[in-house]
Design a protein around this motif. Structure first.
Motif, PDB file in Angstrom:
ATOM      1  N   VAL A 111       0.774  -1.072  -0.019  1.00  0.00           N
ATOM      2  CA  VAL A 111      -0.282   0.178   0.082  1.00  0.00           C
ATOM      3  C   VAL A 111       0.993   1.050  -0.194  1.00  0.00           C
ATOM      4  N   SER A 112       2.464   1.228   0.715  1.00  0.00           N
ATOM      5  CA  SER A 112       2.841   2.404   0.665  1.00  0.00           C
ATOM      6  C   SER A 112       4.062   2.976  -0.655  1.00  0.00           C
ATOM      7  N   ASP A 113       3.307   3.679  -1.444  1.00  0.00           N
ATOM      8  CA  ASP A 113       4.675   4.161  -2.425  1.00  0.00           C
ATOM      9  C   ASP A 113       6.354   4.220  -2.294  1.00  0.00           C
ATOM     10  N   SER A 114       6.280   4.188  -0.937  1.00  0.00           N
ATOM     11  CA  SER A 114       7.292   4.203  -1.082  1.00  0.00           C
ATOM     12  C   SER A 114       8.157   2.642  -0.781  1.00  0.00           C
ATOM     13  N   VAL A 115       7.696   2.305  -1.150  1.00  0.00           N
ATOM     14  CA  VAL A 115       7.723   0.615  -0.723  1.00  0.00           C
ATOM     15  C   VAL A 115       7.705  -0.134  -2.210  1.00  0.00           C
ATOM     16  N   ARG A 116       6.969   0.642  -2.766  1.00  0.00           N
ATOM     17  CA  ARG A 116       6.977   0.195  -3.762  1.00  0.00           C
ATOM     18  C   ARG A 116       8.172   0.810  -4.694  1.00  0.00           C
ATOM     19  N   CYS A 117       8.353   1.742  -4.294  1.00  0.00           N
ATOM     20  CA  CYS A 117       9.866   2.605  -4.667  1.00  0.00           C
ATOM     21  C   CYS A 117      11.170   1.569  -4.568  1.00  0.00           C
ATOM     22  N   TRP A 118      11.030   1.524  -3.453  1.00  0.00           N
ATOM     23  CA  TRP A 118      12.292  -0.167  -3.006  1.00  0.00           C
ATOM     24  C   TRP A 118      12.264  -0.950  -4.040  1.00  0.00           C
ATOM     25  N   ALA A 119      11.005  -1.840  -4.179  1.00  0.00           N
ATOM     26  CA  ALA A 119      11.048  -2.602  -5.316  1.00  0.00           C
ATOM     27  C   ALA A 119      11.411  -2.631  -6.406  1.00  0.00           C
ATOM     28  N   ALA A 120      11.040  -1.541  -6.929  1.00  0.00           N
ATOM     29  CA  ALA A 120      11.708  -0.612  -8.214  1.00  0.00           C
ATOM     30  C   ALA A 120      13.633  -1.128  -8.382  1.00  0.00           C
ATOM     31  N   TYR A 121      14.118  -0.967  -7.463  1.00  0.00           N
ATOM     32  CA  TYR A 121      15.149  -0.890  -7.228  1.00  0.00           C
ATOM     33  C   TYR A 121      16.095  -2.124  -6.885  1.00  0.00           C
ATOM     34  N   MET A 122      15.180  -3.011  -6.741  1.00  0.00           N
ATOM     35  CA  MET A 122      15.916  -4.088  -6.989  1.00  0.00           C
ATOM     36  C   MET A 122      15.482  -5.606  -7.469  1.00  0.00           C
ATOM     37  N   ASN A 123      15.865  -6.730  -7.203  1.00  0.00           N
ATOM     38  CA  ASN A 123      15.728  -7.561  -8.859  1.00  0.00           C
ATOM     39  C   ASN A 123      16.584  -6.911  -9.999  1.00  0.00           C
ATOM     40  N   LYS A 124      17.442  -6.621  -9.823  1.00  0.00           N
ATOM     41  CA  LYS A 124      18.669  -5.671 -10.882  1.00  0.00           C
ATOM     42  C   LYS A 124      19.016  -6.896 -11.233  1.00  0.00           C
ATOM     43  N   GLN A 125      20.577  -7.327 -10.411  1.00  0.00           N
ATOM     44  CA  GLN A 125      21.598  -7.932 -10.059  1.00  0.00           C
ATOM     45  C   GLN A 125      21.642  -9.047 -11.036  1.00  0.00           C
ATOM     46  N   SER A 126      20.588  -9.801 -10.855  1.00  0.00           N
ATOM     47  CA  SER A 126      20.073 -11.082 -10.867  1.00  0.00           C
ATOM     48  C   SER A 126      19.460 -10.663 -12.900  1.00  0.00           C
ATOM     49  N   LEU A 127      19.122 -10.405 -13.714  1.00  0.00           N
ATOM     50  CA  LEU A 127      18.552  -9.825 -14.769  1.00  0.00           C
ATOM     51  C   LEU A 127      20.036  -9.195 -15.405  1.00  0.00           C
ATOM     52  N   SER A 128      20.404 -10.987 -16.103  1.00  0.00           N
ATOM     53  CA  SER A 128      21.192 -10.162 -17.405  1.00  0.00           C
ATOM     54  C   SER A 128      20.779 -10.028 -18.315  1.00  0.00           C
ATOM     55  N   THR A 129      19.314  -9.360 -19.152  1.00  0.00           N
ATOM     56  CA  THR A 129      19.362  -8.801 -20.418  1.00  0.00           C
ATOM     57  C   THR A 129      18.217  -7.450 -20.350  1.00  0.00           C
ATOM     58  N   LEU A 130      18.758  -6.612 -21.451  1.00  0.00           N
ATOM     59  CA  LEU A 130      17.758  -5.617 -20.933  1.00  0.00           C
ATOM     60  C   LEU A 130      16.166  -5.621 -20.964  1.00  0.00           C
ATOM     61  N   LYS A 131      15.816  -6.144 -22.023  1.00  0.00           N
ATOM     62  CA  LYS A 131      14.527  -6.899 -21.567  1.00  0.00           C
ATOM     63  C   LYS A 131      14.261  -7.949 -20.822  1.00  0.00           C
ATOM     64  N   GLU A 132      14.571  -8.330 -20.208  1.00  0.00           N
ATOM     65  CA  GLU A 132      14.843  -8.800 -18.331  1.00  0.00           C
ATOM     66  C   GLU A 132      14.109  -7.511 -17.588  1.00  0.00           C
ATOM     67  N   LYS A 133      14.790  -6.272 -17.648  1.00  0.00           N
ATOM     68  CA  LYS A 133      15.005  -5.159 -16.917  1.00  0.00           C
ATOM     69  C   LYS A 133      14.145  -4.671 -17.022  1.00  0.00           C
ATOM     70  N   LEU A 134      13.627  -4.574 -18.306  1.00  0.00           N
ATOM     71  CA  LEU A 134      12.573  -3.775 -19.072  1.00  0.00           C
ATOM     72  C   LEU A 134      10.851  -4.387 -18.509  1.00  0.00           C
ATOM     73  N   ALA A 135      10.756  -6.330 -18.490  1.00  0.00           N
ATOM     74  CA  ALA A 135       9.444  -6.132 -17.935  1.00  0.00           C
ATOM     75  C   ALA A 135       9.429  -6.131 -16.968  1.00  0.00           C
ATOM     76  N   TYR A 136      11.050  -6.393 -15.519  1.00  0.00           N
ATOM     77  CA  TYR A 136      10.376  -6.571 -14.531  1.00  0.00           C
ATOM     78  C   TYR A 136       9.461  -4.805 -14.594  1.00  0.00           C
ATOM     79  N   ILE A 137      10.296  -4.129 -14.851  1.00  0.00           N
ATOM     80  CA  ILE A 137      10.289  -2.543 -14.406  1.00  0.00           C
ATOM     81  C   ILE A 137       8.705  -1.433 -14.901  1.00  0.00           C
TER      82      ILE A 137
END
Length: 276
Positions: A111-137
């Motif tokens: 419910v907190s937009d701040s927590v969702r903001c944290w999530a936008a900066y998560m799960n990046k290092q394991s994503l190897s391709t630009l396509k995967e990063k865009l799909a996540y975001i």
């Protein structure tokens, strides 16, 4: 305790010192969203993390995360969001895959937009391709909250700038979306100068590279998208004014609409100011 309709529909204070105590408490506890930039900047992320992590079974990680936040003096604003997202991404790697998925899901739909903001900066290092990063975001780029949408493009801007041609290819498809937030992301994420971010030097010198996206949006019906396109071209006008002038003249001939006129006016504001 249920949150009142009055609380949910509040307008929000103009100054941080004017935010009611009960509103600030609920923001810092992750019980409500911020409704304007003043509230968004006022959130104490140290307090918020102390409420959120135990609620999703990560209380055993609270000490190390809190310690690093204190060490880097990052309790509010962009610095806090970026740091916490990266810290949480790191600590999650030591959890099971099932726990990782559960936590990411909880954060992404919090419910907190701040927590969702944290999530936008998560799960990046394991994503190897630009396509995967865009799909996540993408879900964050389409979020109903202005703050989450801004963090979404900021979180992947560096990756986009490092693979610019591939990025433009992907974002051209996003520019065709029915969702105005996704269309806006396709432009805002690669503005030549941007806001609160490093410039993309290649686009400052060669703005024509982004024409596949820009041309799709030259008469977009959404003022939100129009603003972004106009700002993109205004950025470019500071290094390539003749190119922007010529493009705007061409658009005005090809697309005689209020939307295009509004974009052109925004795009040429620095050029016009320089000619006064």
């Amino acid at each position: 305790m249920p949150i009142s309709e009055e609380m949910i529909n509040r307008k929000g204070a103009r100054k941080g010192t004017d935010i009611p105590h009960d509103v600030l408490n609920l923001l810092n506890q992750g019980e409500i969203e911020s409704v304007n930039l003043t509230e968004w900047l006022a959130v104490n992320h140290m307090t918020l993390i102390q409420h959120v992590l135990p609620s999703i079974g990560l209380d055993h990680r609270l000490g190390e995360v809190s310690s690093e936040i204190a060490k880097q003096k990052a309790e509010s604003g962009m610095k806090a969001i970026r740091l916490i997202g990266q810290l949480l991404d790191d600590v999650l790697r030591e959890e099971t895959e099932e726990k990782q998925a559960k936590v990411l899901q909880a954060f992404a739909h919090h419910v907190s937009d701040s927590v969702r903001c944290w999530a936008a900066y998560m799960n990046k290092q394991s994503l190897s391709t630009l396509k995967e990063k865009l799909a996540y975001i993408q879900p964050f780029a389409a979020d109903h909250h202005f703050g989450v949408r801004e963090i979404a493009w900021m979180s992947v801007r560096e990756s986009l700038s490092l693979q610019l041609d591939q990025s433009i290819e992907h974002l051209t498809e996003w520019a065709k979306s029915e969702d105005e937030n996704i269309r806006r992301f396709s432009v805002e994420s690669i503005r030549p100068r941007g806001v609160w971010t490093k410039h993309i030097e290649l686009l400052k010198q060669e703005p024509e590279r982004a024409l596949p996206i820009l041309n799709l949006l030259k008469s977009d019906p959404s003022s939100y998208v129009q603003d972004s396109v106009g700002n993109w071209l205004n950025d470019a006008s500071k290094t390539q004014p003749n190119w922007v002038t010529n493009l705007c003249d061409q658009w005005s001939k090809d697309s005689d609409t209020k939307a295009t006129s509004r974009i052109v006016k925004k795009a040429k504001r620095t050029i016009v100011k320089g000619n006064l």
